[in-house]
Design a protein around this motif. Structure first.
Motif, PDB file in Angstrom:
ATOM      1  N   UNK A 121       7.963   1.518  -1.469  1.00  0.00           N
ATOM      2  CA  UNK A 121       9.197   1.413  -0.677  1.00  0.00           C
ATOM      3  C   UNK A 121      10.220   2.472  -1.075  1.00  0.00           C
ATOM      4  N   UNK A 122      11.158   2.726  -0.183  1.00  0.00           N
ATOM      5  CA  UNK A 122      12.212   3.696  -0.463  1.00  0.00           C
ATOM      6  C   UNK A 122      13.315   3.104  -1.325  1.00  0.00           C
ATOM      7  N   UNK A 123      13.519   1.804  -1.231  1.00  0.00           N
ATOM      8  CA  UNK A 123      14.501   1.093  -2.038  1.00  0.00           C
ATOM      9  C   UNK A 123      13.922  -0.261  -2.425  1.00  0.00           C
ATOM     10  N   UNK A 124      14.455  -0.835  -3.491  1.00  0.00           N
ATOM     11  CA  UNK A 124      14.030  -2.160  -3.889  1.00  0.00           C
ATOM     12  C   UNK A 124      12.769  -2.171  -4.718  1.00  0.00           C
ATOM     13  N   UNK A 125      12.294  -3.374  -5.065  1.00  0.00           N
ATOM     14  CA  UNK A 125      11.139  -3.513  -5.961  1.00  0.00           C
ATOM     15  C   UNK A 125       9.817  -3.176  -5.291  1.00  0.00           C
ATOM     16  N   UNK A 126       8.806  -2.979  -6.110  1.00  0.00           N
ATOM     17  CA  UNK A 126       7.455  -2.726  -5.599  1.00  0.00           C
ATOM     18  C   UNK A 126       6.683  -4.019  -5.359  1.00  0.00           C
ATOM     19  N   UNK A 127       7.265  -5.146  -5.750  1.00  0.00           N
ATOM     20  CA  UNK A 127       6.635  -6.446  -5.518  1.00  0.00           C
ATOM     21  C   UNK A 127       7.410  -7.185  -4.446  1.00  0.00           C
ATOM     22  N   UNK A 128       6.727  -8.090  -3.756  1.00  0.00           N
ATOM     23  CA  UNK A 128       7.305  -8.757  -2.596  1.00  0.00           C
ATOM     24  C   UNK A 128       7.502 -10.238  -2.865  1.00  0.00           C
ATOM     25  N   UNK A 129       8.672 -10.739  -2.506  1.00  0.00           N
ATOM     26  CA  UNK A 129       8.873 -12.179  -2.453  1.00  0.00           C
ATOM     27  C   UNK A 129       8.255 -12.684  -1.158  1.00  0.00           C
ATOM     28  N   UNK A 130       7.312 -13.595  -1.269  1.00  0.00           N
ATOM     29  CA  UNK A 130       6.663 -14.118  -0.061  1.00  0.00           C
ATOM     30  C   UNK A 130       7.639 -14.877   0.829  1.00  0.00           C
ATOM     31  N   UNK A 131       8.718 -15.372   0.246  1.00  0.00           N
ATOM     32  CA  UNK A 131       9.721 -16.102   1.029  1.00  0.00           C
ATOM     33  C   UNK A 131      10.597 -15.153   1.843  1.00  0.00           C
ATOM     34  N   UNK A 132      10.778 -13.907   1.350  1.00  0.00           N
ATOM     35  CA  UNK A 132      11.683 -12.969   2.014  1.00  0.00           C
ATOM     36  C   UNK A 132      10.972 -11.814   2.706  1.00  0.00           C
ATOM     37  N   UNK A 133       9.828 -11.400   2.184  1.00  0.00           N
ATOM     38  CA  UNK A 133       9.103 -10.288   2.769  1.00  0.00           C
ATOM     39  C   UNK A 133       9.792  -8.963   2.524  1.00  0.00           C
ATOM     40  N   UNK A 134       9.620  -8.041   3.454  1.00  0.00           N
ATOM     41  CA  UNK A 134      10.185  -6.702   3.322  1.00  0.00           C
ATOM     42  C   UNK A 134      11.086  -6.417   4.519  1.00  0.00           C
ATOM     43  N   UNK A 151       0.806  -1.226   0.000  1.00  0.00           N
ATOM     44  CA  UNK A 151       0.000   0.000   0.000  1.00  0.00           C
ATOM     45  C   UNK A 151       0.835   1.269   0.000  1.00  0.00           C
ATOM     46  N   UNK A 152       2.129   1.140   0.320  1.00  0.00           N
ATOM     47  CA  UNK A 152       3.029   2.291   0.362  1.00  0.00           C
ATOM     48  C   UNK A 152       4.271   1.945  -0.457  1.00  0.00           C
TER      49      UNK A 152
END
Length: 316
Positions: A194-207, A191-192
């Motif tokens: 990120x300041x760095x990295x991709x806009x999609x999330x790896x479910x294995x790694x998260x944020x 919903x927000x």
């Protein structure tokens, strides 16, 4: 480069002057193989000192406290090197290799394998130097590990607070039976931005959250009850957000078979300390006919961390 390799006399002076403390919160405390790999990575650079390790099996979470020095450019005075950076990256690589967030569960909220990294100034270091390291880590995490990174407090352009970002991302909402966090949280998209990295999330790694801030203390108070609702009521009335103690943030969490906990962040521990929290929890718990045990810190004070660091580098 000469700046990165001072002679022994200069180096000892540097190692005892401008220091940064980095706290890593990793979502794992039960997988011994993963923890052993992380431990080996934490010893990646002998110039980074492991001052404290705190494991909590119920929360399924481990916290590392690391300290090292900062080298500055002789001309500009700007920070250019800190061994903490490569050590933290090595720890993260081991954590991502050994932990799958989709298989994780615990009583403590989290949004990532490497859930939170906070950089604090020690000795003669400043918040600007802490923010410098936090931003370097954020850029490397985003590029190398391809995880979305959110900066907070003094590392954020506007000083956005950690709890504000967490609230926006649903950090405080359990996703299993109302009391546990399991697998990747239910959000399908961020919903927000990120300041760095991709806009999609790896479910294995998260944020990952990465910030710089003045010193805070973590203090937890056990309550001899499994009534999570009562713990949450008490936590709300202890926190500044709920009209309780100023500069105190709280969570009411299940902690083991027979207890819950009021997990607290003391934002100004020299002003509102553990004794204030302990007394308030005891008073509110008595109103619920609940017994309370003496609370505990999950890390050392800045003075103890500095003293431990000095002893360890002088011994080595």
């Amino acid at each position: 480069m000469a700046a990165n390799n001072p002679n022994s006399k200069e180096k000892k002076s540097v190692m005892q002057s401008v220091l940064l403390c980095c706290k890593l919160h990793i979502s794992e405390s039960r997988n011994r193989e993963a923890l052993e790999s992380i431990q080996r990575a934490a010893k990646h650079d002998p110039e980074t000192v492991i001052v404290n390790i705190f494991e909590d099996r119920e929360y399924n979470r481990i916290n590392y406290t690391l300290v090292s020095y900062v080298i500055h450019d002789a001309t500009t005075g700007s920070p250019i090197y800190c061994p903490l950076q490569q050590t933290v990256v090595a720890i993260a690589a081991a954590a991502y290799d050994g932990i799958n967030l989709e298989l994780h569960s615990g009583a403590h909220p989290r949004l990532g394998v490497v859930d939170d990294i906070t950089v604090h100034p020690l000795a003669r270091a400043s918040l600007d130097e802490a923010a410098w390291l936090a931003k370097r880590l954020a850029a490397e995490f985003g590029n190398r590990f391809q995880v979305p990174v959110y900066l907070y407090n003094d590392a954020h352009p506007t000083g956005k607070a950690l709890d504000t970002i967490r609230r926006e991302l649903g950090y405080y909402r359990p996703n299993l039976r109302g009391i546990q966090w399991a697998g990747w949280p239910h959000m399908e998209s961020l919903p927000v931005k990120p300041d760095e990295g991709p806009d999609v999330v790896s479910r294995a790694r998260g944020i990952t959250m990465i910030g710089a801030r003045a010193w805070v203390a973590m203090y937890n108070v056990p309550i001899m009850s499994t009534d999570v609702s009562a713990a949450r009521r008490i936590a709300a009335r202890v926190s500044a957000r709920g009209g309780g103690l100023p500069a105190v943030q709280t969570l009411g969490l299940l902690h083991g078979e027979g207890t819950t906990e009021i997990a607290c962040i003391l934002l100004e521990p020299n002003q509102i300390g553990a004794d204030h929290v302990q007394n308030r929890v005891e008073m509110l718990a008595a109103q619920e006919d609940l017994d309370v045990e003496k609370g505990y810190f999950t890390d050392f004070s800045p003075e103890m961390i500095l003293e431990t660091y000095m002893k360890l580098i002088n011994a080595s």
